[in-house]
Each structure stands twice: as structure tokens, then as C-alpha cells.
Design a protein around this motif. Structure first.
Motif, PDB file in Angstrom:
ATOM      1  N   SER A  16     -14.057  -5.436   6.547  1.00 15.10           N
ATOM      2  CA  SER A  16     -14.417  -6.750   6.014  1.00 15.10           C
ATOM      3  C   SER A  16     -15.365  -7.510   6.929  1.00 15.10           C
ATOM      4  O   SER A  16     -15.783  -8.621   6.594  1.00 15.10           O
ATOM      5  N   GLY A  17     -15.683  -6.936   8.087  1.00 11.10           N
ATOM      6  CA  GLY A  17     -16.456  -7.679   9.070  1.00 11.10           C
ATOM      7  C   GLY A  17     -15.572  -8.605   9.881  1.00 11.10           C
ATOM      8  O   GLY A  17     -16.052  -9.464  10.613  1.00 11.10           O
ATOM      9  N   GLY A  18     -14.247  -8.419   9.776  1.00  9.85           N
ATOM     10  CA  GLY A  18     -13.309  -9.210  10.564  1.00  9.85           C
ATOM     11  C   GLY A  18     -12.851 -10.487   9.900  1.00  9.85           C
ATOM     12  O   GLY A  18     -12.087 -11.263  10.485  1.00  9.85           O
ATOM     13  N   ARG A  19     -13.264 -10.725   8.659  1.00 11.88           N
ATOM     14  CA  ARG A  19     -12.925 -11.997   8.008  1.00 11.88           C
ATOM     15  C   ARG A  19     -11.468 -12.023   7.545  1.00 11.88           C
ATOM     16  O   ARG A  19     -10.784 -13.033   7.694  1.00 11.88           O
ATOM     17  N   THR A  20     -10.999 -10.918   6.948  1.00 13.10           N
ATOM     18  CA  THR A  20      -9.637 -10.888   6.402  1.00 13.10           C
ATOM     19  C   THR A  20      -8.975  -9.574   6.803  1.00 13.10           C
ATOM     20  O   THR A  20      -8.929  -8.625   6.010  1.00 13.10           O
ATOM     21  N   VAL A  21      -8.471  -9.512   8.017  1.00 11.75           N
ATOM     22  CA  VAL A  21      -7.860  -8.284   8.533  1.00 11.75           C
ATOM     23  C   VAL A  21      -6.391  -8.243   8.135  1.00 11.75           C
ATOM     24  O   VAL A  21      -5.633  -9.172   8.441  1.00 11.75           O
ATOM     25  N   GLU A  22      -6.003  -7.180   7.442  1.00 17.43           N
ATOM     26  CA  GLU A  22      -4.595  -6.989   7.069  1.00 17.43           C
ATOM     27  C   GLU A  22      -4.175  -5.597   7.486  1.00 17.43           C
ATOM     28  O   GLU A  22      -4.781  -4.603   7.074  1.00 17.43           O
ATOM     29  N   VAL A  23      -3.117  -5.506   8.303  1.00 18.20           N
ATOM     30  CA  VAL A  23      -2.646  -4.240   8.857  1.00 18.20           C
ATOM     31  C   VAL A  23      -1.289  -3.899   8.251  1.00 18.20           C
ATOM     32  O   VAL A  23      -0.386  -4.757   8.233  1.00 18.20           O
ATOM     33  N   PRO A  24      -1.091  -2.665   7.747  1.00 16.85           N
ATOM     34  CA  PRO A  24       0.229  -2.280   7.226  1.00 16.85           C
ATOM     35  C   PRO A  24       1.216  -2.045   8.371  1.00 16.85           C
ATOM     36  O   PRO A  24       0.901  -1.360   9.347  1.00 16.85           O
ATOM     37  N   VAL A  25       2.409  -2.624   8.250  1.00 12.40           N
ATOM     38  CA  VAL A  25       3.458  -2.483   9.267  1.00 12.40           C
ATOM     39  C   VAL A  25       4.736  -2.029   8.579  1.00 12.40           C
ATOM     40  O   VAL A  25       5.148  -2.614   7.571  1.00 12.40           O
ATOM     41  N   SER A  26       5.372  -0.970   9.123  1.00 14.23           N
ATOM     42  CA  SER A  26       6.646  -0.489   8.582  1.00 14.23           C
ATOM     43  C   SER A  26       7.791  -1.146   9.342  1.00 14.23           C
ATOM     44  O   SER A  26       7.860  -1.082  10.575  1.00 14.23           O
ATOM     45  N   LEU A  27       8.710  -1.779   8.597  1.00 15.04           N
ATOM     46  CA  LEU A  27       9.790  -2.557   9.199  1.00 15.04           C
ATOM     47  C   LEU A  27      11.104  -2.261   8.487  1.00 15.04           C
ATOM     48  O   LEU A  27      11.119  -1.942   7.288  1.00 15.04           O
ATOM     49  N   PRO A  28      12.232  -2.396   9.207  1.00 14.91           N
ATOM     50  CA  PRO A  28      13.518  -2.304   8.506  1.00 14.91           C
ATOM     51  C   PRO A  28      13.697  -3.528   7.616  1.00 14.91           C
ATOM     52  O   PRO A  28      13.247  -4.631   7.946  1.00 14.91           O
ATOM     53  N   ALA A  29      14.298  -3.321   6.478  1.00 10.50           N
ATOM     54  CA  ALA A  29      14.531  -4.443   5.566  1.00 10.50           C
ATOM     55  C   ALA A  29      15.360  -5.509   6.280  1.00 10.50           C
ATOM     56  O   ALA A  29      16.301  -5.203   7.009  1.00 10.50           O
ATOM     57  N   GLY A  30      14.969  -6.750   6.094  1.00 16.22           N
ATOM     58  CA  GLY A  30      15.688  -7.839   6.718  1.00 16.22           C
ATOM     59  C   GLY A  30      15.073  -8.353   8.000  1.00 16.22           C
ATOM     60  O   GLY A  30      15.573  -9.318   8.590  1.00 16.22           O
ATOM     61  N   ALA A  31      14.011  -7.702   8.484  1.00 13.52           N
ATOM     62  CA  ALA A  31      13.333  -8.203   9.685  1.00 13.52           C
ATOM     63  C   ALA A  31      12.820  -9.615   9.420  1.00 13.52           C
ATOM     64  O   ALA A  31      12.397  -9.945   8.303  1.00 13.52           O
TER      65      ALA A  31
END
Length: 727
Positions: free
Chosen positions: A81-96
Motif C-alpha cells: 500500500s506504500g505504508g498507508r494502511t498496513v495490516e498484519v495477520p496475527v494468530s492468537l488464542p481465542a480470548g486474548a
């Protein structure tokens, strides 16, 4: 596979799909095909995934999916995006609940913050072992383009985070709608009055000065990759020893600094006789050239060891350090290969070396680096010299204010016995080769004998092999051509010892690779052209155009193959480079005279007599159709016979009038070559591929009024053509 296809798939097919294999694909006739289980097993084996049954395939798939979910962060994330809207997928346990993050910027400094997990977008949910896991999107503030690192505090995790521009660099003149004109040449075929039997970087500097004087904005080259010095007749620049290194044969010995040993070698009457013999040869005498240049470079290196001052020694050390670990490993490989190829018996292929030498970190390799440091330093020195001479040619382009300058070529792969498979055994697959499925031009399909990058391993190493490759080939260049650019999306893998028709497409992370190309392109101000000939996936060219990657349009392929009607000059796409031919295609003169079809018939490349007749009839039709187009454009008289000289001039003028952003005239067509440089699917014993030298020397080219007139017409037509807005 689609959701529907997934439901009807076997465990083996699902496993293959997980690793990027396109189990279902469409052939050149539009028919849906399915890859057989034997091919899937062999391709998975090349990816280091062993499977022999359906139950085992189900286990491997469950293990692979569990391993992905076990990681809080993926191996790497590329944001385009050129750094405008950076979204990274993160795996987490439910309830974090909360997620603390920190980004370490490439240029120094950092950004940090804390996110409310409940407010992060849920991307995916998984239930396994009685526990629920979620994959959510971590949204970060605007970041500058660069190679950054993301760290999480809880769970503890880190990941390379690449932020890239949305599109590749293009010169300002091109963005403003101007059309550019250039000359392409195959450097090894160039002749001059001072050459040593092969075109060199000094010749390139001279060619750049000539081209700039004729109004060219770019000089295009075939790959400059390093070849095997111990196998001089293996001359294809598209099957190199390493794509990270330059070809030592392109070094101008005459341009090397003086030294007692080198000067004595150059003055020796026997040397002068050997030089004259290779210089007068009609074909490149690779064996003779290698023998001469290897001796000269050894003498120059000995002079360097004895005579070089501290400043030059430091310059070499700084050069090696700046080039990075991949460069160092490739040089180490060449030093080892030189040692083993000269042994008794000769063992040039690293796969036959003693086990301690078959890896960069092997015990034998480490010992060799310590004990034989000068042999490795020699390889560093050769690359240092080559790089300096290439930079001098690029400096000529800058002095002439060429908007692009040198335009380099990146081959789709390297030889299986070369540096890349030895230096990056995880990233480069073994047991398979890149090729193409059967189509109307090659009914049996193709295997090019080049091992491909393994997509999952490439991602696991955060694309470092790809980044190094792109950087090395953009060096001193204002443009780069990506050979078989469809490989950014998928490649046809052919298992060893099988027919090319028994291969399969393997998908690659297109968006990630294009993003990296864009980042390096913008940083190095290097235009990107994608060679998109052959079977092009639906929508692929649109994606390339959006990314600022130019299409590669060959004049004789721009037609309706059923009717023979050629595309008009005004109908060429703006985001493209228009050319008359390439190293695998006939020259203009050869096409007009049908020399390529004569050769194919003589070499038995047509499957039968009917195909021979069909190809000759097609050529007659195409000639008539294209001449009609040239007459309609006023580039040929409305009536009368057309000879090959008039045709070549008119075709180049037409090329310059196309509305593509860049038009490239081949040096082969300027010098009136008839024979092709390479005939695909032939061995050197059948045809002297990569050896046919240009008829004229550079000095003769500079003095030839017909060549200068043709270039003047092409340059003027390119400049005067009405600019079109980008597609």
C-alpha cells in the motif's frame, strides 16, 4: 483449487494445493486438465515433503496447517500500500485481550503501540484439540517504505515486515507521455578492432556513446550472468553458473590497469597471435577466449597482490562486504568448482564433490575458505574488476543524459550444477526443472533444465534469495527485463526424467514478489519490463500494468493467428516495450527470407512434412499481411516489389511508430544479420547457438550511413508520435 474443487479433491491433491501446486489447470486449447498423483508426489518430494499414501498425505497436511497456526506471525509480510494502511495477520488464542507491538524501522527508529484484540478484524477461526484459535488483522500506523521488523510482546514473536511502493519506477519522460527509443545488443557477439574475440565492457561503453549520439535513451543487453569458465562451450547466458555474478569474459583486458605480469602477457607475440586468431573468427571461439582471458586475469590478480596500494585493496574489501552473503557464497562456489574441475578426475558438478564440500557450511568448505583464501580472493577480484567496467559503461549513459541507460536481463533460472543450488539448497528445488506445458507452438511442451525457487522455502527465508537476485541485476542499470515474468505468479515444474507434458503449475506469492520488485525498482531508479511471451494467465498483464511493469511485445506476435491480421501501430499498449525479435527469434532479414523455417526443416524440428508446408504457407500469408500494413502506413510504396533492405527499414520505422512507451531496435537488424543467434530445442552440435558474431565491427557501424539513417528515422518517428495517456 476452488471451494468446489476442494470438496472433491483427494488428500494428496489438498496437500499439493497447500504447497501451491495448481492441481486443476487450463491448457492452450482451453481444456480443463487435472494433474496426476505420480506427478504430485514427485513435485512434493522436490519441496522436501515426502508422501506415499492418502493417509500420509492427510497427516502431512494436518501437520503443515498446525505449524502455520502455531506461529503468531507468518514468516514475512509484504505490504504494497506504500505504508498507508498496513495490516498484519496475527494468530492468537481465542480470548486474548491486548497485543503490544513494536516496529523497528530499516533506517533506524521505531514505532510502537498496543491494540485491543476485540477490535481487530477477525480474518479466520480454527478449532483444534478442543481449543479455538483466531487469526486477526493487526492494523499499524503509516510506515515508510523499507525492510522493517515487527515484534510482539505477548505472544513473543517477530517477523520481517516489508513496506513497498504500489508500483515500479518509471523515468519522468515516460510518465509524462514521451515515447523512448533504444538499441538492444547481445554483448558477447559485438565486434571491435580491439576485442579479444568476444564483446566486452569497453565495447559496451563505446556502444552506449554511439547509441546516445543517435538519440537512444536505452541500450538493452542479454544476461551478463557468470558462466562456467571450466566449460567454455556451455555458452548460453540463460543457463548460467550464477545470476548474482558477472561474466568474466565480458571484462576488457585492454582496459585493465597496467602491471608487470599483465603487461608482459599482453606484449608477448604469442599472445598477440592468439588474440588475432579469435578476433578474426566468424563465430565466438569460447575455448580460445576463455584460455586467453583466464591467463590475463591470473596475471592481473598476481599484479594486484604484489602492486596494489592500500586504497585499492580497501576498495576491493568494501566492495565484497557491501555485496552481501549471497555474493560471497557464489564466489566461494566458483573457487571450489575451479579446484575440483581441475582435479584428477575432473569433478565440476558439485553434486559429485566429496560430502564435506557439498554445502557452504560443510567442514571441507570452511577449511578451504581458511586454507585457500587467495583462490576465493581471486573470484572477488574478478567480480570487482567486472563491476567497475560495467559501472564505467553506465557512467557513459549518465554523461549522455540517457533517461534509462543500460537495460539488463535476468534469466528465469541458473544451471542445476551451478552456485544457486549449492548455496541455497532450501530455497532452490532439486529434481525438477522449469518449463512450459504443451501449446500450439511446442506440442510436446518444454523443459529448460533450470531448477526453480521453492515458493514456501523462499517465503520462509523472507525472500532473501530473491532480493539479492533483483539487487544484483539492477546494479548499474536503469532498466531490467524479467525473463518469463509469468514465473512471478506460477511456473511449470517438470520432474526430472519425465515428459514436459507430465508437469504441473506451481504458484508463487505474486503480490509479495511484485512488491519487492517495486521497492528495489524505486530505490535504484530501475525500470522493470516483464517478458510475457507464451501462455499468459488471465488478468496477469493487467496486474503487471498496475504495478508499473511493462509488457514485452514482439512485433510478429502482435497478430490474430487465425486470420494473420497484424495489430496496427496505434493499437499497441502504452505500458509496453515493443521489439522486432529476441535471441530465440529470427532477425527481420531472416524472417523475410524464411531462413528460420529452412533451418528448422534442416534440423528436423518440424514433426512432419505437413507441418513444414503449413509453416511456410503461414509465413507467406504473414509477409503479405504485414507488407499490406506497412503500405497502408506509408512506410512502403503502394505497389512494386519489396526487397529485404526496404522491408527491414520499414519494419523498424513501424516499430518506432507504435504507441508503446519504448521501442527497441536490434543491433542484429542494423547490421543485416540473417542467421538466428539461437535455435530453441537444438544442441550446439546441431547449430552454433550463442556464437554468431555481428557482421560489422563497432567502428564500421559508426561509419555506416545506412545504419545512421535507419536510426535517425526510428528516433524521429518515436519522438514525433503523438503521446497517449497510460492505459
Amino acid at each position: 483449487m476452488t471451494a468446489t474443487e476442494e470438496r472433491g479433491a483427494t488428500h494428496l491433491e489438498r496437500l499439493a494445493g497447500h504447497y501451491g501446486v495448481e492441481v486443476v489447470w487450463e491448457d492452450a486449447q482451453g481444456r480443463t486438465r487435472r494433474v496426476g498423483p505420480e506427478t504430485l508426489v514427485r513435485i512434493l518430494h522436490a519441496m522436501h515433503v515426502e508422501v506415499s499414501s492418502e493417509d500420509e498425505a492427510a497427516e502431512r497436511l494436518a501437520e503443515a496447517e498446525a505449524a502455520e497456526w502455531a506461529r503468531a506471525l507468518p514468516p514475512v509480510h509484504v505490504d504494497r500500500s506504500g505504508g498507508r494502511t498496513v495490516e498484519v495477520p496475527v494468530s492468537l488464542p481465542a480470548g486474548a485481550r491486548r497485543l503490544a507491538w513494536r516496529v523497528h524501522l530499516e533506517e533506524g527508529g521505531e514505532r510502537h503501540g498496543e491494540a485491543d484484540v476485540a477490535r481487530m478484524p477477525r480474518l479466520e477461526t480454527r478449532h483444534a484439540g478442543g481449543e479455538a484459535q483466531e487469526r486477526r488483522g493487526l492494523r499499524l500506523p503509516a510506515l515508510p517504505p523499507g525492510y522493517h521488523r515487527l515484534n510482539l510482546a505477548e505472544p513473543v514473536a517477530e517477523m520481517p515486515l516489508f513496506v513497498t511502493p504500489p508500483a515500479c519506477w518509471q523515468p519522468p519522460q515516460m510518465r509524462a507521455g514521451q515515447r523512448l527509443f533504444g538499441i538492444s545488443a547481445q554483448l558477447y557477439l559485438v565486434r571491435s578492432e580491439a576485442d579479444w574475440g568476444i564483446g566486452d565492457f569497453d565495447d559496451l561503453s563505446r556502444l552506449v556513446r554511439f547509441a546516445a549520439g543517435e538519440g537512444a535513451e536505452v541500450v538493452g543487453l542479454n544476461p551478463l550472468h557468470a558462466l562456467f569458465m571450466d566449460a567454455p562451450e556451455a555458452a548460453s547466458p540463460y543457463s548460467p553458473a550464477s545470476r548474482l555474478l558477472l561474466n568474466p569474459l565480458a571484462i576488457s583486458i585492454e582496459a585493465l590497469p597496467p602491471g608487470p605480469r599483465l603487461d608482459a602477457f599482453r606484449r608477448d607475440p604469442r599472445t598477440r597471435r592468439r588474440i588475432e586468431a579469435v578476433r578474426q573468427a566468424k563465430l565466438v571461439d569460447y575455448t580460445g577466449v576463455v584460455a586467453l582471458k583466464a591467463e590475463a586475469l591470473a596475471a592481473a590478480f598476481a599484479d594486484f597482490l604484489d602492486e596494489a596500494d592500500e586504497q585499492r585493496r580497501q576498495a576491493l574489501a568494501d566492495f565484497v562486504e557491501a555485496r552481501g552473503p549471497g555474493f560471497a557464497r557464489a564466489c566461494l562456489f566458483l573457487a571450489l568448482r575451479a579446484r575440483f574441475a581441475a582435479g584428477d578426475p575432473p569433478r565440476p558438478d558439485w553434486r559429485t564433490w566429496p560430502e564435506p564440500f557439498r554445502a557452504p557450511d560443510g567442514e571441507g568448505t570452511v577449511g578451504f575458505l581458511v586454507d585457500q583464501g587467495d583462490e576465493v580472493l581471486f573470484q572477488h577480484y574478478v567480480q570487482f574488476v567486472a563491476d567497475g567496467q560495467l559501472e564505467a559503461a553506465a557512467a557513459e549513459a549518465r554523461r549522455a543524459a540517457m533517461s534509462i541507460g543500460l537495460y539488463r536481463d535476468l534469466a528465469v533460472g541458473a544451471d542445476a550444477a551451478g552456485a544457486e543450488t549449492w548455496a541455497s539448497p532450501e530455497a532452490v528445488s532439486r529434481g525438477v526443472a522449469v518449463g512450459a506445458p504443451p501449446d500450439i507452438f511446442m506440442p510436446g511442451g518444454q523443459s529448460w533444465g533450470l531448477p526453480p525457487f521453492q515458493p514456501h522455502a523462499l517465503r520462509a527465508e523472507a525472500y532473501q534469495s530473491f532480493i539479492e537476485l533483483v539487487r544484483a541485476n539492477m546494479r548499474h542499470a536503469g532498466g531490467i527485463r524479467i525473463d518469463h515474468v509469468m514465473g512471478l505468479q506460477h511456473l511449470w515444474w517438470v520432474p526430472d526424467d519425465t515428459s514436459p507434458a507430465e508437469g504441473a503449475y506451481v504458484g508463487y506469492p505474486l503480490d509479495d514478489l511484485v512488491g519487492i520488485l517495486a521497492l528495489e525498482s524505486v530505490r535504484q531508479r530501475c525500470l522493470v519490463v516483464g517478458e510475457d511471451l507464451g501462455t499468459v494467465p488471465t488478468g496477469f498483464r493487467d496486474k503487471m500494468a498496475e504495478a508499473g511493469i511493462l509488457s514485452y511485445r514482439v512485433l510478429f506476435f502482435e497478430q490474430d493467428f487465425d486470420t494473420g491480421v497484424f495489430r496496427a501501430a496505434a493499437e499497441y499498449p502504452r505500458q509496453a516495450m515493443a521489439v522486432c525479435g529476441s535471441h530465440d527469434l529470427p532477425t527481420l532479414r531472416g524472417w523475410w527470407l524464411g531462413v528460420d523455417n529452412d533451418l528448422k526443416e534442416d534440423l528436423g524440428l518440424f514433426p512432419d512434412a505437413a507441418e513444414t508446408v503449413a509453416q511456410r504457407e503461414r509465413r507467406a500469408r504473414d509477409r503479405e499481411s504485414f507488407v499490406g500494413l506497412l503500405r497502408a502506413d506509408g512506410l512502403l510504396p503502394e505497389e512494386g516489389e519489396v526487397d529485404e533492405e526496404a522491408f527491414v527499414a520499414a519494419a523498424n520505422a513501424f516499430l518506432a511508430e507504435t504507441t508503446s512507451a519504448i521501442a527497441m531496435v536490434q543491433l542484429d537488424d542494423l547490421t543485416g544479420e540473417t542467421d538466428p543467434v539461437n535455435v530453441p530445442s537444438t544442441l550446439d552440435e546441431q547449430h552454433p547457438n550463442w556464437r554468431r558474431r555481428y557482421r560489422l565491427t563497432l567502428e564500421e557501424i559508426e561509419r555506416d550511413p545506412q545504419i545512421r539513417e535507419l536510426l535517425e528515422v526510428a528516433a524521429c518517428r518515436a519522438r514525433n508520435a503523438a503521446p497517449r495517456p497510460a492505459d
